[in-house]
Design a protein around this motif. Structure first.
Motif, PDB file in Angstrom:
ATOM      1  N   SER A 115      15.987   0.812  -2.176  1.00 32.82           N
ATOM      2  CA  SER A 115      15.556   0.636  -0.775  1.00 32.82           C
ATOM      3  C   SER A 115      15.352  -0.810  -0.159  1.00 32.82           C
ATOM      4  O   SER A 115      15.042  -0.880   1.035  1.00 32.82           O
ATOM      5  N   LEU A 116      15.044  -1.729  -1.151  1.00 31.76           N
ATOM      6  CA  LEU A 116      14.781  -3.113  -0.635  1.00 31.76           C
ATOM      7  C   LEU A 116      15.875  -3.818  -0.781  1.00 31.76           C
ATOM      8  O   LEU A 116      16.589  -3.906  -1.669  1.00 31.76           O
ATOM      9  N   ASP A 117      16.030  -4.402   0.541  1.00 32.78           N
ATOM     10  CA  ASP A 117      17.267  -5.167   0.748  1.00 32.78           C
ATOM     11  C   ASP A 117      17.459  -6.727   0.233  1.00 32.78           C
ATOM     12  O   ASP A 117      17.310  -7.539   0.946  1.00 32.78           O
ATOM     13  N   SER A 118      16.813  -6.741  -1.087  1.00 34.69           N
ATOM     14  CA  SER A 118      16.714  -8.046  -1.694  1.00 34.69           C
ATOM     15  C   SER A 118      17.044  -7.952  -3.339  1.00 34.69           C
ATOM     16  O   SER A 118      16.400  -6.606  -3.722  1.00 34.69           O
ATOM     17  N   ASP A 119      17.396  -8.647  -3.966  1.00 34.78           N
ATOM     18  CA  ASP A 119      17.293  -8.576  -5.550  1.00 34.78           C
ATOM     19  C   ASP A 119      16.116  -8.468  -6.103  1.00 34.78           C
ATOM     20  O   ASP A 119      15.985  -8.161  -7.154  1.00 34.78           O
ATOM     21  N   LYS A 120      14.975  -9.334  -5.416  1.00 32.37           N
ATOM     22  CA  LYS A 120      13.885  -9.387  -6.342  1.00 32.37           C
ATOM     23  C   LYS A 120      12.644  -9.044  -5.154  1.00 32.37           C
ATOM     24  O   LYS A 120      12.572  -9.575  -4.252  1.00 32.37           O
ATOM     25  N   ALA A 121      11.661  -8.348  -5.937  1.00 34.90           N
ATOM     26  CA  ALA A 121      10.232  -8.240  -4.989  1.00 34.90           C
ATOM     27  C   ALA A 121       9.713  -9.166  -5.411  1.00 34.90           C
ATOM     28  O   ALA A 121       9.251  -9.538  -6.652  1.00 34.90           O
ATOM     29  N   ASP A 122       8.831  -9.698  -4.323  1.00 40.32           N
ATOM     30  CA  ASP A 122       7.564 -10.698  -4.644  1.00 40.32           C
ATOM     31  C   ASP A 122       6.336 -10.090  -5.025  1.00 40.32           C
ATOM     32  O   ASP A 122       5.473 -10.614  -5.602  1.00 40.32           O
ATOM     33  N   LEU A 123       5.937  -8.921  -4.119  1.00 42.32           N
ATOM     34  CA  LEU A 123       4.940  -8.155  -4.410  1.00 42.32           C
ATOM     35  C   LEU A 123       4.996  -6.677  -4.182  1.00 42.32           C
ATOM     36  O   LEU A 123       5.865  -6.350  -3.455  1.00 42.32           O
ATOM     37  N   ALA A 124       4.559  -6.047  -5.413  1.00 41.54           N
ATOM     38  CA  ALA A 124       4.482  -4.596  -5.125  1.00 41.54           C
ATOM     39  C   ALA A 124       3.301  -4.053  -5.266  1.00 41.54           C
ATOM     40  O   ALA A 124       2.368  -4.377  -6.006  1.00 41.54           O
ATOM     41  N   LEU A 125       2.889  -2.974  -4.291  1.00 44.33           N
ATOM     42  CA  LEU A 125       1.719  -2.280  -4.173  1.00 44.33           C
ATOM     43  C   LEU A 125       2.222  -0.948  -5.002  1.00 44.33           C
ATOM     44  O   LEU A 125       2.910  -0.353  -4.523  1.00 44.33           O
ATOM     45  N   VAL A 126       1.267  -0.658  -6.048  1.00 44.16           N
ATOM     46  CA  VAL A 126       1.562   0.530  -6.776  1.00 44.16           C
ATOM     47  C   VAL A 126       0.271   1.666  -6.362  1.00 44.16           C
ATOM     48  O   VAL A 126      -0.709   1.203  -6.779  1.00 44.16           O
ATOM     49  N   PHE A 127       0.776   2.636  -6.194  1.00 45.08           N
ATOM     50  CA  PHE A 127      -0.259   4.040  -6.075  1.00 45.08           C
ATOM     51  C   PHE A 127       0.268   5.077  -6.781  1.00 45.08           C
ATOM     52  O   PHE A 127       1.215   5.653  -6.692  1.00 45.08           O
ATOM     53  N   THR A 128      -0.967   5.661  -7.705  1.00 40.37           N
ATOM     54  CA  THR A 128      -0.325   6.550  -8.393  1.00 40.37           C
ATOM     55  C   THR A 128      -1.892   7.673  -8.366  1.00 40.37           C
ATOM     56  O   THR A 128      -2.866   7.476  -7.943  1.00 40.37           O
ATOM     57  N   THR A 129      -1.354   8.845  -8.872  1.00 40.92           N
ATOM     58  CA  THR A 129      -2.350   9.916  -8.877  1.00 40.92           C
ATOM     59  C   THR A 129      -2.993   9.642 -10.324  1.00 40.92           C
ATOM     60  O   THR A 129      -2.621   9.079 -11.024  1.00 40.92           O
ATOM     61  N   LYS A 130      -4.273  10.336 -10.299  1.00 39.74           N
ATOM     62  CA  LYS A 130      -5.082   9.846 -11.437  1.00 39.74           C
ATOM     63  C   LYS A 130      -4.913  10.396 -12.775  1.00 39.74           C
ATOM     64  O   LYS A 130      -5.325   9.649 -13.882  1.00 39.74           O
ATOM     65  N   GLU A 131      -4.122  11.442 -13.025  1.00 39.02           N
ATOM     66  CA  GLU A 131      -3.876  12.021 -14.185  1.00 39.02           C
ATOM     67  C   GLU A 131      -2.923  11.149 -15.164  1.00 39.02           C
ATOM     68  O   GLU A 131      -2.714  11.657 -16.263  1.00 39.02           O
ATOM     69  N   PHE A 132      -2.214  10.098 -14.484  1.00 41.06           N
ATOM     70  CA  PHE A 132      -1.238   9.582 -15.399  1.00 41.06           C
ATOM     71  C   PHE A 132      -1.836   8.737 -16.569  1.00 41.06           C
ATOM     72  O   PHE A 132      -2.838   8.320 -16.304  1.00 41.06           O
ATOM     73  N   ASN A 133      -1.060   8.191 -17.351  1.00 40.20           N
ATOM     74  CA  ASN A 133      -1.463   7.379 -18.426  1.00 40.20           C
ATOM     75  C   ASN A 133      -1.120   6.039 -17.724  1.00 40.20           C
ATOM     76  O   ASN A 133      -0.161   5.424 -17.982  1.00 40.20           O
ATOM     77  N   HIS A 134      -2.061   5.326 -17.215  1.00 41.41           N
ATOM     78  CA  HIS A 134      -2.070   4.242 -16.533  1.00 41.41           C
ATOM     79  C   HIS A 134      -1.306   2.965 -16.884  1.00 41.41           C
ATOM     80  O   HIS A 134      -0.592   2.397 -16.466  1.00 41.41           O
ATOM     81  N   SER A 135      -1.792   2.731 -18.162  1.00 39.90           N
ATOM     82  CA  SER A 135      -1.370   1.457 -19.001  1.00 39.90           C
ATOM     83  C   SER A 135       0.173   1.606 -19.157  1.00 39.90           C
ATOM     84  O   SER A 135       0.747   0.815 -19.052  1.00 39.90           O
TER      85      SER A 135
END
Lengths: 409, 495
Positions: A49-69
């Protein structure tokens, strides 16, 4: 700031201060149980959905039960050479509403006249939080001298006292009135491909970033005003010359054990409000714990001499404040088209609204536009200017509030 | 001086009086203000007392709201879980469809679902939430090292929970330790069946107040889960039986197909044989008939009457044999597909009229009335005209044979589902029910007095059947002995 290299990047691997290309926002989310697949799906959706080949910055939000690494490893692989910042939370906010399980990634590709810099500091509880906050500020300001600084986003996952000190340390470097939006959580925060505890990270934008902010809480004072007669940081020892715990004991007709039993409910629904001279809104402080000596520990500092009152809210007032915050953030843009909405919302509000939590997100979308990508998290504490209409107010460390950040492109 | 002192004293007195008056007024004002402050303070205190009442009521309302929300969420989650597990008949899928998010919606962040494997004789964990792999292994180890005890508990169909089970119940503490959940509900699944198990739902969150309503909820879920598992088991059993049946049907079909192939081969051999023999018979038969005819002409010399009579018999029998051979050849040709049907649109009425003309003499001799109930142009069929004429000749001819004088033969037709059904009925002696199918077989002739008198090859109806089938039609007969017969056949309608 150093001169741009021919390829438009300035020392990206080490100093993280670069010049970037036209701005776009891409939002992706996934609520798959398999977190590896979810990470891949969210990253791919965001890039699609990003109208570009490359993202410069990404904000990542997850719920807590994931294996974050593992999740971060997967996202880093999918978004190669993209600066990652983010955090985990009990619940997430996206365009579809409230997610209690999932991953949200917001990718940004900025125009050339917008600059940003990311950094993080670790080991807050072992070190001096105030000086670490200063260090965070120094690193964020690195190379930005002489350039217009715009906005800072801060994520932290430390106890409230340290969290506030980090915030105050940061303000010493970037200025007390510098626009800042922050979220504090009890779970992991992300910087690059690392999931960190006891740390704070942030991004500072410079150049022509257009944004608006709105912060509201919707709690109203109740009962007679009281004065904090003895306090230390976030511990209030005496109120009106009596042990601080008596405030809650009297109001709820409970002893200390009863207060402790209902702590999470009392903390969410009945914070205290600090009267700030010259400000209409009270600064809220939610109860963190009750000590054996009768002291009350809050999620944020309560200075000695503060005039405080018990605060109360309702679902309607809470929803209305959400709408007002969104309208403030929208109106700050003075008619410019909103490209992205970031929400930091207190988990206390989620507790108060219960099954109607998603209505608050709908109220924000009502104000900002239903087709605008929305991302956000539920937090323990928020940081934003108290008077947000023109975002020149001094940012404060909050509880129980909703902060809406709108970015125009 | 005196007066001056007097004036001074008076003035001083006056000042004192004024000042005293002012002081008294001030004191009165202060007293009033103090009274108002006291009143304000009292109001503030009253307001604070009211605030306390408001806060307590609000707290209670929030608590009730939370419980209500929880109940609604629970019902919603139960409905979703029930729906999810009822969407599949595969056991593994049922467990996969138990969404963890919905369990969280009910307020449990730790869930374990165990299923008794009657072959392995142990409990298998089918679904878990909120536990690491290591923790699950430990739980599994404990459950299976106490499997007899666990099984006997499941059979009792009692629900254990942190609220309803007494604190002195030994397993309560053990369950808390093993499942790392201070607040929990454990409910058996299908306690009376072989595929029994149990569901454990727990939480460490002291704010998640487990109520008897939650116990009911988990109990209902366990029952529904059990029902879904039982349905899946029955479905699998039925499915396996069906698969076995289908396998057997396939095997039998294969055998029958092979047998049919053999029959077809035999039939072809028979057809080839009949065709070949018929061909071989026709040449000498032609010679026999030719020589007999020459002899009968007397060109080779006059013949005594006995010889002439014998030669006439030879000639007649040769004709009959030739007829049989020709019909056999026709049958075999049609069977082998060597005779192509020249299908064209044709009005059945015109064919039947020609048959009427052809047989009118014989009908008149036998005093039989042929009634044709067809109207011109009403029934146009896609047929080979010559072959269908043979069908009518055979059927009407047969009817004439078996219909006594003053009898009646009728030909009618009707349109049915894109086909034309033609009925040839007579008022003859009828056909016994046992022979209704056999009459279409080659050389089959019913043993009766008429057949003994009337000659026939036994090939006419067999030929008729082959011709109709070559037209993609069907032929059948309805009859009762003594009540006449109706031969019906179908033909394709011409568009």
């Amino acid at each position: 700031m150093r001169e741009p290299s021919p390829n438009n990047f300035i020392d990206p691997s080490v100093k993280k201060c670069y010049i970037i290309k036209p701005m776009q926002v891409g939002l992706g989310f996934s609520s798959r149980q398999d977190y590896i697949k979810a990470a891949k799906e969210a990253a791919n959706n965001a890039m699609a959905s990003l109208d570009s080949d490359k993202a410069d910055l990404a904000l990542v939000f997850t719920t807590k039960e994931f294996n974050h690494s593992l999740v971060l490893k997967e996202i880093s692989a999918a978004l190669a050479n993209t600066s990652l910042l983010g955090l985990s939370s009990s619940d997430l906010i996206c365009s579809q509403g409230v997610l209690s399980n999932g991953i949200i990634i917001a990718c940004f590709s900025f125009p050339e006249e917008i600059y940003f810099n990311t950094t993080c500091v670790e080991g807050i509880t072992e070190r001096n939080a105030l000086s670490l906050g200063e260090k965070l500020g120094e690193e964020l300001l690195y190379g930005c001298k002489g350039n217009r600084r715009n906005l800072s986003l801060i994520f932290s996952n430390c106890r409230s006292t340290e969290g506030q000190n980090i915030f105050l340390g940061l303000q010493r470097k970037v200025g007390k009135s510098f626009p800042m939006v922050g979220a504090s959580v009890e779970t992991e925060i992300y910087s690059g491909s690392a999931a960190l505890n006891n740390a704070a990270c942030g991004v500072l934008f410079g150049g022509k970033l257009t944004f608006g902010m709105g912060t509201k809480h919707g709690w109203k004072p109740l009962g007679k005003p009281r004065k904090v007669t003895l306090s230390s940081g976030n511990a209030v020892i005496e109120i009106d010359g009596k042990p601080a715990a008596s405030l809650y004991k009297e109001y709820f007709d409970k002893d200390a054990a009863g207060i402790k039993k209902d702590l999470s409910r009392i903390s969410a629904y009945y914070p205290i409000g600090i009267n700030i001279s010259g400000q209409k809104e009270y600064l809220l402080r939610s109860l963190y714990s009750i000590e054996e000596n009768g002291a009350l520990v809050f999620n944020g500092d309560v200075p000695k001499g503060s005039d405080v009152r018990l605060m109360i809210s309702s679902k309607e007032a809470c929803l209305e404040s959400g709408r007002q915050a969104a309208e403030l953030a929208r109106d700050s843009l003075k008619g410019q088209k909103i490209k992205f909405v970031l929400i930091f919302n207190s988990s206390a509000r989620s507790a108060l609204l219960g099954r109607e939590a998603s209505k608050e997100i709908e109220a924000v979308k009502d104000a900002c536009g239903w087709d605008i990508p929305v991302a956000g998290v539920y937090t323990c504490a928020e940081q934003a200017p108290l008077n947000s209409a023109n975002y020149l107010g001094r940012p404060y460390f909050y509880n129980n509030s909703i902060t809406v950040l709108t970015i125009a492109g | 001086m005196f007066y001056a002192n007097i004036i001074l004293i008076l003035l001083s007195t006056l000042i004192i009086i004024v000042l005293s008056s002012m002081l008294m007024t001030k004191m009165q004002n202060i007293r009033q203000l103090k009274g108002e402050i006291d009143k304000l303070m009292q109001s503030l205190e009253n307001m604070d007392e009211q605030a306390k009442i408001i806060v307590r009521a609000d707290m209670e309302l929030n608590r009730i709201q939370e419980e209500l929300d929880k109940k609604i969420s629970g019902l919603y989650a139960l409905q979703k879980l029930s729906h999810n597990i009822s969407t599949t008949m595969v056991e593994e899928e049922i467990f996969k469809n138990l969404s963890h998010e919905l369990f969280r919606g009910i307020g449990f962040e730790k869930v374990g679902i165990f299923h008794w494997d009657s072959l392995k004789k142990e409990f298998i964990i089918k679904s878990s939430l909120g536990y690491s792999e290591e923790e699950i292994n430990l739980i599994n180890l404990y459950i299976n090292s106490n499997k007899d005890r666990t099984l006997s508990f499941v059979v009792t169909n009692k629900t254990l929970s942190s609220i309803s089970t007494p604190e002195n119940f030994a397993d309560k503490k053990r369950l808390r330790d093993i499942f790392k959940s201070e607040y929990f509900i454990l409910s058996p699944i299908l306690p009376k069946q072989d595929n029994r198990g149990f569901i454990f739902a727990g939480t460490e969150d002291p704010d998640t107040v487990i109520t008897s309503g939650d116990e009911e909820l988990i109990k209902i879920l366990a029952t529904q889960l059990g029902q879904a598992l039982e349905n899946a088991r029955l479905f699998e059993k039925t499915w396996n039986a069906q698969q076995e049946l289908e396998k057997k049907v396939a095997e039998r079909t294969q055998e029958l197909t092979a047998a049919l192939e053999e029959v077809k081969k035999a039939s072809k051999r028979k057809t080839d044989f009949v065709s070949s023999v018929s061909h071989e018979l026709r040449t000498p038969l032609t010679s026999i008939k030719g020589y007999a005819a020459i002899l009968l002409t007397g060109k080779l010399g006059a013949l005594p009457p006995e010889a002439k009579e014998r030669l006439e018999k030879i000639n007649r029998h040769s004709d009959e044999l030739g007829h049989i051979v020709n019909e056999l050849l026709d049958i075999s040709r049609i069977e082998s597909g060597k005779v192509a049907m020249n299908l064209e649109s044709c009005d059945l009425k015109s064919i039947v009229d020609k048959i009427d003309d052809l047989l009118s003499g014989q009908l008149k001799d036998k005093q039989i009335n042929l009634e044709v109930k067809l109207k011109p142009g009403e029934f146009k069929a896609l047929i080979d005209q010559a072959q269908i004429s043979r069908v009518f000749i055979n059927l009407v001819g047969n009817a004439m044979k078996f219909t006594p004088a003053q009898g009646k033969i009728s030909i009618s037709a009707e349109k049915k589902e894109g086909m034309i059904q033609v009925d040839v009925s007579d008022t003859g002696c009828g056909i016994p029910a046992d022979y209704l199918e056999a009459i279409f077989e080659e050389f089959f002739r019913i043993e009766n007095s008429i057949n003994q008198e009337v000659k026939g090859t036994g090939l006419g109806l067999a030929l008729v059947k082959r011709i109709i089938e070559a037209h993609q039609g069907k032929i059948w007969v309805e009859s009762k002995a003594g009540s006449g017969s109706t031969f019906s056949f179908t033909l394709q309608q011409a568009t």
